[in-house]
Design an enzyme around this catalytic site. Sequence first.
Site, mmCIF file in Angstrom:
data_model
loop_
_atom_site.group_PDB
_atom_site.id
_atom_site.type_symbol
_atom_site.label_atom_id
_atom_site.label_comp_id
_atom_site.label_asym_id
_atom_site.label_seq_id
_atom_site.Cartn_x
_atom_site.Cartn_y
_atom_site.Cartn_z
ATOM 1 N N ARG A 176 0.809 -1.216 0.000
ATOM 2 C CA ARG A 176 0.000 0.000 0.000
ATOM 3 C C ARG A 176 0.847 1.273 0.000
ATOM 4 N NH1 ARG A 176 -3.820 -2.177 4.626
ATOM 5 N NH2 ARG A 176 -1.798 -3.061 5.123
ATOM 6 N N LYS A 197 2.611 -18.263 7.178
ATOM 7 C CA LYS A 197 1.840 -18.564 8.370
ATOM 8 C C LYS A 197 1.390 -17.262 9.038
ATOM 9 C CE LYS A 197 3.908 -19.318 12.484
ATOM 10 N NZ LYS A 197 4.554 -18.240 13.240
ATOM 11 N N HIS A 208 8.824 -21.850 7.551
ATOM 12 C CA HIS A 208 10.264 -21.654 7.362
ATOM 13 C C HIS A 208 11.104 -22.713 8.069
ATOM 14 C CE1 HIS A 208 10.302 -19.578 11.284
ATOM 15 N NE2 HIS A 208 11.610 -19.723 11.261
ATOM 16 N N LYS A 254 15.156 -25.098 6.961
ATOM 17 C CA LYS A 254 16.398 -25.212 7.733
ATOM 18 C C LYS A 254 17.120 -26.507 7.336
ATOM 19 C CE LYS A 254 14.507 -22.869 11.809
ATOM 20 N NZ LYS A 254 15.244 -21.623 11.980
ATOM 21 N N ASP A 285 1.283 -19.850 17.538
ATOM 22 C CA ASP A 285 2.465 -19.331 16.856
ATOM 23 C C ASP A 285 3.460 -20.451 16.507
ATOM 24 O OD1 ASP A 285 4.122 -17.168 15.948
ATOM 25 O OD2 ASP A 285 5.333 -17.373 17.761
ATOM 26 N N HIS A 333 5.540 -25.144 13.167
ATOM 27 C CA HIS A 333 6.935 -25.565 13.307
ATOM 28 C C HIS A 333 7.087 -26.882 14.070
ATOM 29 C CE1 HIS A 333 7.375 -21.643 11.829
ATOM 30 N NE2 HIS A 333 7.501 -20.978 12.965
ATOM 31 N N LYS A 377 9.062 -18.443 25.136
ATOM 32 C CA LYS A 377 9.902 -17.250 25.029
ATOM 33 C C LYS A 377 10.529 -16.993 26.399
ATOM 34 C CE LYS A 377 8.041 -15.607 20.981
ATOM 35 N NZ LYS A 377 8.839 -15.874 19.806
#
Length: 514
Positions: free
Chosen positions: A64, A170, A200, A204, A257, A262, A363
Amino acid sequence: MQTTNTTDFPDESGSEARRPGDPCIMVIFGASGDLTKRKLIPALYNLAKENLLPSNFALVGFARNEFSTEEFREILNEDIKLYATSDVDPELWKWFEERIYYMSGDFADPAAYQKLKAFLAELDTKHGTGGNYFNYLATSPNFFATIVQQLGAGGLTTEENNWRRVIIEKPFGRDFESAKKLNKDIQQVLNEKQIYRIDHYLGKETVQNILVFRFANGIFEPIWNRRYIDHVQITVAETVGVEDRGGYYEVAGTLRDMVPNHIFQLICLTAMEPPVSFDADVVRDEQAKILKSIQPMTPEEVLTRTVRGQYGESANGAVKKMAGYRSEPQVSPTSRTETFVAMKLLIDNWRWADVPFYLRTGKRLPKRVTEIAIQFKRAPFVLFRNTAVEKMTPNRLVMHLQPDEGISLSFGAKIPGPIVQIGNVNMDFHYHDYFGTTASTGYERLLHDCMVGDATLFQRSDMVEASWNIVSPIQDVWEALPPRKFPNYSAGSWGPKEADELLEHDKRHWSTTE
Ligand code: BG6
């Protein structure tokens, strides 16, 4: 150290793996975002360096923001200096830069797609790209269906002696129903072979090596089953907090997430049956079977087999003072979003019946580590009666995916001396000892695969839906019963104590916390 021999694997045709992609134009939707500068452009540049980018290539950034092509090139010119994974060769970069274009437009505006169509036709003539286009949707997920519909309505998905593909980032949906709806919406425009749902983790090197390790070696497969394996642990631990992604994280949380994407990829690669070929659908059939063999949990099982956590500030006396999740930017001070997840899953098939797969991700954990630990059963008979049984730890094979890439196998060895004493030793393989380090972004292989039409490392619709089918019942219970004790772990610790209790209950413990 050197390898003695190399063989192309898993690409059956080595030539396919090494040939440059087909002549094509890549259109990046949401090109002004982070992914383009941090990953996609450096990955394309690396492909050009390896002669894997077609010489007939062009890239169109679509977003945009109002930039001219010149301005967009200037921005990327600066960004590549920051994000390239190795030195930038000015001549090669110039060649690449000359193939970069920009078009501004609204994702929902049909006129913008007409303009795009005319522009792509012009570039086809200029760069000899033959009408092959792949569209990379690096936008907010709210736009995925709209962009695909507009591409279809604009005549940009019809294949006539050329190909048209769409890569979708994702998160693919936020639960089972929304993933199913998104599949339905995009399949009204595209056939499944044109859809490349990207994760992703599959780009790897070390993740791809799981297949090679299992299926190119004869010695592991005979013991890769419930008769010899006691349990499997998958840890994806991050030291970072949510940083500047609080807004996204508040609506996502760690479960969405990391788990259906993953971590489930890692489970599939670890648990799947050997495919009969490396044809994309044959490999994905085996992976889908694993996902379909994981029984969704009942509400009672969700309560006993899953753990969620949220980090608070670092403990008193911690070397580094870290804020709690609720004090991060764009996060509610009363947030109930989880930043840590642990769970026990069972794969109900003949190979894995009764072998728990324990998963843990979060995390602000003490170290960055992604690994899969395969814990074998104890020797059937304790010959060394004078050695305390608890000292004889069972054999464990650990696939270290990041940051220290390698594989290690632990076993008991006699400690030298007159008395028989057993100690644990490791046989270690480190990637860099054999292959050095090749700096990459992880996106090179996936972008190249899309340019040659190999969808093996991309998710099929049934895989995505099967993943959400496992995760959605957990979300439902968690939403119905909000957490009572958040935050429940200090930043810099290994998560809430319930995650340890999950394994202790089964007389086991997490391997990386020893
Ligand atoms: C992303 C998640 O998909 O993967 C992030 O959105 C996470 O929250 C990241 O940090 C982890 O990827 P990697 O490659 O750093 O292990």
